[in-house]
Design an enzyme around this catalytic site. Structure first.
Site, PDB file in Angstrom:
ATOM      1  N   LYS A 177      14.176  16.220 -31.254  1.00 35.95           N
ATOM      2  CA  LYS A 177      14.036  14.784 -31.507  1.00 35.95           C
ATOM      3  C   LYS A 177      14.325  14.028 -30.209  1.00 35.95           C
ATOM      4  CE  LYS A 177      16.381  11.354 -32.502  1.00 35.95           C
ATOM      5  NZ  LYS A 177      15.631  10.405 -31.665  1.00 35.95           N
ATOM      6  N   GLU A 180      13.810   7.589 -29.270  1.00 33.04           N
ATOM      7  CA  GLU A 180      12.749   6.737 -29.835  1.00 33.04           C
ATOM      8  C   GLU A 180      12.123   5.836 -28.773  1.00 33.04           C
ATOM      9  OE1 GLU A 180      15.898   6.940 -30.475  1.00 33.04           O
ATOM     10  OE2 GLU A 180      16.806   5.095 -31.226  1.00 33.04           O
ATOM     11  N   GLY A 230      23.207  12.537 -24.677  1.00 35.78           N
ATOM     12  CA  GLY A 230      23.122  11.095 -24.901  1.00 35.78           C
ATOM     13  C   GLY A 230      24.474  10.458 -24.652  1.00 35.78           C
ATOM     14  N   GLY A 231      24.681   9.299 -25.250  1.00 34.86           N
ATOM     15  CA  GLY A 231      25.905   8.556 -25.019  1.00 34.86           C
ATOM     16  C   GLY A 231      27.065   9.073 -25.876  1.00 34.86           C
ATOM     17  N   GLY A 235      27.149  10.725 -29.554  1.00 31.13           N
ATOM     18  CA  GLY A 235      27.572  12.123 -29.472  1.00 31.13           C
ATOM     19  C   GLY A 235      28.706  12.447 -30.420  1.00 31.13           C
ATOM     20  N   GLU A 252      26.201  16.920 -24.227  1.00 29.80           N
ATOM     21  CA  GLU A 252      26.097  16.501 -22.816  1.00 29.80           C
ATOM     22  C   GLU A 252      26.126  14.983 -22.833  1.00 29.80           C
ATOM     23  OE1 GLU A 252      26.047  18.464 -20.203  1.00 29.80           O
ATOM     24  OE2 GLU A 252      25.958  20.322 -21.348  1.00 29.80           O
ATOM     25  N   CYS A 291      22.840  10.087 -15.716  1.00 26.27           N
ATOM     26  CA  CYS A 291      24.184  10.393 -16.228  1.00 26.27           C
ATOM     27  C   CYS A 291      25.145  10.710 -15.092  1.00 26.27           C
ATOM     28  CB  CYS A 291      24.118  11.536 -17.219  1.00 26.27           C
ATOM     29  SG  CYS A 291      23.291  12.990 -16.567  1.00 26.27           S
ATOM     30  N   GLU A 395      30.553   3.432 -18.424  1.00 23.25           N
ATOM     31  CA  GLU A 395      29.234   3.755 -17.891  1.00 23.25           C
ATOM     32  C   GLU A 395      28.326   2.532 -18.022  1.00 23.25           C
ATOM     33  OE1 GLU A 395      27.142   6.647 -20.243  1.00 23.25           O
ATOM     34  OE2 GLU A 395      26.496   7.713 -18.454  1.00 23.25           O
TER      35      GLU A 395
HETATM   36  P1  NAD Z   1      21.946   7.538 -27.081  1.00 26.82           P
HETATM   37  O1  NAD Z   1      23.226   8.193 -27.424  1.00 26.82           O
HETATM   38  O2  NAD Z   1      21.715   6.142 -27.493  1.00 26.82           O
HETATM   39  O3  NAD Z   1      20.714   8.360 -27.672  1.00 26.82           O
HETATM   40  C1  NAD Z   1      20.525   9.736 -27.358  1.00 26.82           C
HETATM   41  C2  NAD Z   1      19.749  10.384 -28.473  1.00 26.82           C
HETATM   42  O4  NAD Z   1      20.568  10.416 -29.647  1.00 26.82           O
HETATM   43  C3  NAD Z   1      18.471   9.657 -28.881  1.00 26.82           C
HETATM   44  O5  NAD Z   1      17.473  10.588 -29.188  1.00 26.82           O
HETATM   45  C4  NAD Z   1      18.909   8.893 -30.119  1.00 26.82           C
HETATM   46  O6  NAD Z   1      17.843   8.606 -30.987  1.00 26.82           O
HETATM   47  C5  NAD Z   1      19.870   9.888 -30.738  1.00 26.82           C
HETATM   48  N1  NAD Z   1      20.859   9.343 -31.662  1.00 26.82           N
HETATM   49  C6  NAD Z   1      21.452   8.136 -31.631  1.00 26.82           C
HETATM   50  N2  NAD Z   1      22.312   8.021 -32.665  1.00 26.82           N
HETATM   51  C7  NAD Z   1      22.264   9.187 -33.355  1.00 26.82           C
HETATM   52  C8  NAD Z   1      22.921   9.671 -34.518  1.00 26.82           C
HETATM   53  N3  NAD Z   1      23.811   8.945 -35.197  1.00 26.82           N
HETATM   54  N4  NAD Z   1      22.632  10.910 -34.942  1.00 26.82           N
HETATM   55  C9  NAD Z   1      21.746  11.669 -34.266  1.00 26.82           C
HETATM   56  N5  NAD Z   1      21.078  11.261 -33.173  1.00 26.82           N
HETATM   57  C10 NAD Z   1      21.340  10.033 -32.709  1.00 26.82           C
HETATM   58  O7  NAD Z   1      21.792   7.728 -25.515  1.00 26.82           O
HETATM   59  P2  NAD Z   1      20.659   7.132 -24.599  1.00 26.82           P
HETATM   60  O8  NAD Z   1      20.947   5.680 -24.468  1.00 26.82           O
HETATM   61  O9  NAD Z   1      19.318   7.591 -25.067  1.00 26.82           O
HETATM   62  O10 NAD Z   1      20.924   7.901 -23.218  1.00 26.82           O
HETATM   63  C11 NAD Z   1      21.853   7.463 -22.307  1.00 26.82           C
HETATM   64  C12 NAD Z   1      23.099   8.308 -22.386  1.00 26.82           C
HETATM   65  O11 NAD Z   1      22.781   9.672 -22.216  1.00 26.82           O
HETATM   66  C13 NAD Z   1      24.067   7.972 -21.293  1.00 26.82           C
HETATM   67  O12 NAD Z   1      25.372   7.905 -21.813  1.00 26.82           O
HETATM   68  C14 NAD Z   1      23.921   9.155 -20.342  1.00 26.82           C
HETATM   69  O13 NAD Z   1      25.041   9.379 -19.533  1.00 26.82           O
HETATM   70  C15 NAD Z   1      23.675  10.269 -21.278  1.00 26.82           C
HETATM   71  N6  NAD Z   1      23.042  11.394 -20.579  1.00 26.82           N
HETATM   72  C16 NAD Z   1      23.803  12.504 -20.300  1.00 26.82           C
HETATM   73  C17 NAD Z   1      23.238  13.568 -19.601  1.00 26.82           C
HETATM   74  C18 NAD Z   1      24.043  14.794 -19.266  1.00 26.82           C
HETATM   75  O14 NAD Z   1      23.466  15.763 -18.798  1.00 26.82           O
HETATM   76  N7  NAD Z   1      25.343  14.822 -19.476  1.00 26.82           N
HETATM   77  C19 NAD Z   1      21.905  13.498 -19.196  1.00 26.82           C
HETATM   78  C20 NAD Z   1      21.170  12.365 -19.499  1.00 26.82           C
HETATM   79  C21 NAD Z   1      21.757  11.311 -20.194  1.00 26.82           C
END
Ligand code: NAD
Length: 501
Positions: A177, A180, A230-231, A235, A252, A291, A395
């Protein structure tokens, strides 16, 4: 293919069960790039069922390592065949420059090749010396099962590949997934996997929101493993949802990454140029939406004024624009929300006493030609920051660099480690012993010496602290997707007589 038929379930491309769609925007001008299916819980259930059937009854988990490696290598070849189209799509979807998107495709290709080689090289099992000639004991690895793979918007193809390649190499099936906001390159990847010969149902794709589609995938009892990038806020929700059925979980998450510059690195003109250049890359590549972005500059006090003046002068010259346009060095932020978030952090920092050296606003008519309607923000340097400021602790995920100073090695290390995160960091010094000493003391998953940002598929990537759990890439990146089994064989079976009767 109708772009709104963007769910790939059991090898069939189809729209969302309820017919919902989502518009995907071009961040450079806000126009609609594409429409995709907006998956809901029913679609998530169907995708998991398909991955489950493909794992329990399909050919993929039983395919020998050489066969799995062949599909990964073919995927790598197809990625290179379609490099320009994929890079273009990724650039338009995320806003990043075409040059960076091309590097992403090459890095993704390297990851597929790396995991193909890794899984092929490995021995079938580790024979244990059980201390008796009557026992044959061996430890083997098996796939975990059905994997939920959830990815962010900043490196959509790259983050997907870091999960898909090892998951498949280990013999798992998956439901991916993507964010979006940026689902388009994941659609291309799934098509290539099918073309490369991946059996139907072994790889499934859900385009849709985090909640409910992603949340359903994280909680689903038919899923064995969740790998999330993700964030921190999402997470922790994903980890909690996965915990209810004791799934294996890898997270991550974000980072607040220090870039430590010692005065000795700036003692020569070449050294100064190099350190400033990397500080610029660290903070402003992909408009800081990385990130591991080095958004926290820690510079030795004696060179601060000279360093910051040069940094700000170069940051002012960064050419903003649409990522696919020639000469553009930095694209827009991904969304109106990300732009507003960046503005809030900068305003807060200025209220808390930071001194603005450049940027601090959206581009105006005097800042060069930038498409109208896009979510652009000027590269921003905030001087005289301190560890109590929100902009230093949290961040930002925008083109914002904060500057703090130190006088001693101990002070530099204390500042660099004073974060709840621990993803990455760098040290610039002409003194090799000092640089290595500092690298050894930094509590971060990746440390660069006299460089910033490079990574290798052979080396693990991941964070200390709240930057996450688990690792991607390297041997540990494959191990995440495996169960370990000990098979103990008694070669001379006889009654144990533990009980007398
Ligand atoms: P986000 O957490 O908003 O979304 C990430 C993913 O999670 C998306 O696909 C989103 O649809 C999904 N998601 C959101 N809520 C969810 C839930 N309740 N259940 C399941 N899935 C859910 O993050 P973002 O804004 O897309 O990305 C930015 C973040 O990602 C930053 O914090 C960045 O540091 C982190 N990031 C980390 C790495 C790493 O390698 N550590 C790499 C890239 C990005």
């Amino acid at each position: 293919m109708d772009a709104a038929a963007s769910l790939c379930i059991a090898g069939r491309w189809r729209p969302a069960a309820g017919g919902a769609r989502r518009r995907v925007h071009d961040p450079a001008d806000g126009t609609v790039l594409a429409e995709v299916a907006e998956a809901g819980p029913a679609d998530a259930d169907e995708a998991v069922a398909a991955a489950r059937r493909a794992f329990d009854d399909g050919p993929w988990p039983a395919t020998p390592p050489a066969g799995r490696a062949a599909v990964l290598r073919e995927t790598a070849a197809l990625l290179q065949r379609d490099r320009e189209q994929i890079a273009h799509t990724e650039s338009r979807d995320t806003g990043k420059t075409l040059a960076e998107a091309r590097i992403d495709v090459d890095d993704v290709t390297a990851a597929f090749r790396y995991f193909a080689a890794l899984v092929e090289q490995e021995a079938a099992g580790r024979v244990i010396d059980a201390g008796s000639a009557d026992v044959h004991s061996v430890v083997v690895h098996e796939p975990v099962g059905v994997c939920t793979l959830i990815t962010p918007w900043n490196y959509p193809l790259l983050q997907a590949a870091w999960k898909v390649a090892p998951a498949l190499a280990a013999g798992n099936t998956f439901v991916l997934k993507p964010s979006e906001l940026t689902p388009l390159s994941s659609i291309l990847l799934l098509r290539l996997l099918a073309e490369a010969g991946l059996p139907e149902g072994a790889g499934n794709l859900l385009t849709g929101p985090g909640d409910p589609a992603g949340a359903r995938l994280a909680a689903h009892p038919g899923v064995d493993l969740v790998s999330f990038t993700g964030g921190q806020a999402s997470g922790t929700k994903v980890a909690a949802a996965a915990a209810a059925t004791v799934k294996k979980t890898a997270l991550e998450l974000g980072g607040k990454n220090p870039n430590v510059v010692f005065a000795d690195a700036c003692a020569t003109p070449e050294g100064f140029d190099t350190a400033v250049d990397h500080a610029l890359n660290a903070a402003f590549v992909h408009s800081g939406q990385v990130c591991s972005a080095g958004g926290r500059l820690l510079v030795e006090e004696s060179v601060r004024d000279r360093f910051v003046a040069e940094l700000a002068a170069r940051a002012r010259r960064i050419r903003l624009g649409r990522g696919t346009d020639p000469g553009v060095e930095c694209g827009p932020l991904v969304s109106a929300g990300q732009l507003a978030r960046t503005e809030t952090y900068v305003a807060g920092a200025l209220e808390e006493g930071a001194v603005l050296r450049c940027g601090g606003r959206r581009p105006g008519p005097d800042d060069g030609p930038v498409p109208s309607g896009g979510w652009f923000y000027l590269p921003t340097v905030l001087d005289h920051c301190h560890r109590a400021m929100r902009v230093v602790r949290e961040e930002v995920f925008g083109p914002v660099l904060t500057v703090e100073t130190f006088r001693t090695e101990d002070e530099a290390v204390a500042l660099a480690n004073d974060t709840e995160y621990g993803l990455a960091g760098a040290v610039f010094s002409a003194d090799t012993a000092r640089a290595r000493r500092i690298a050894g003391r930094l509590r971060h998953g990746t440390v660069w010496i006299n460089d910033y940002h490079p990574y290798l598929p052979q080396a693990e990537w991941g964070g200390f602290g709240r930057s996450g759990t688990g690792r991607e890439l390297g041997p540990a990146g494959l191990a995440e997707y495996r169960e370990t089994k000990h098979i103990y064989e008694n070669l001379r079976p006889a009654p144990a007589r533990w009980f007398a009767g």
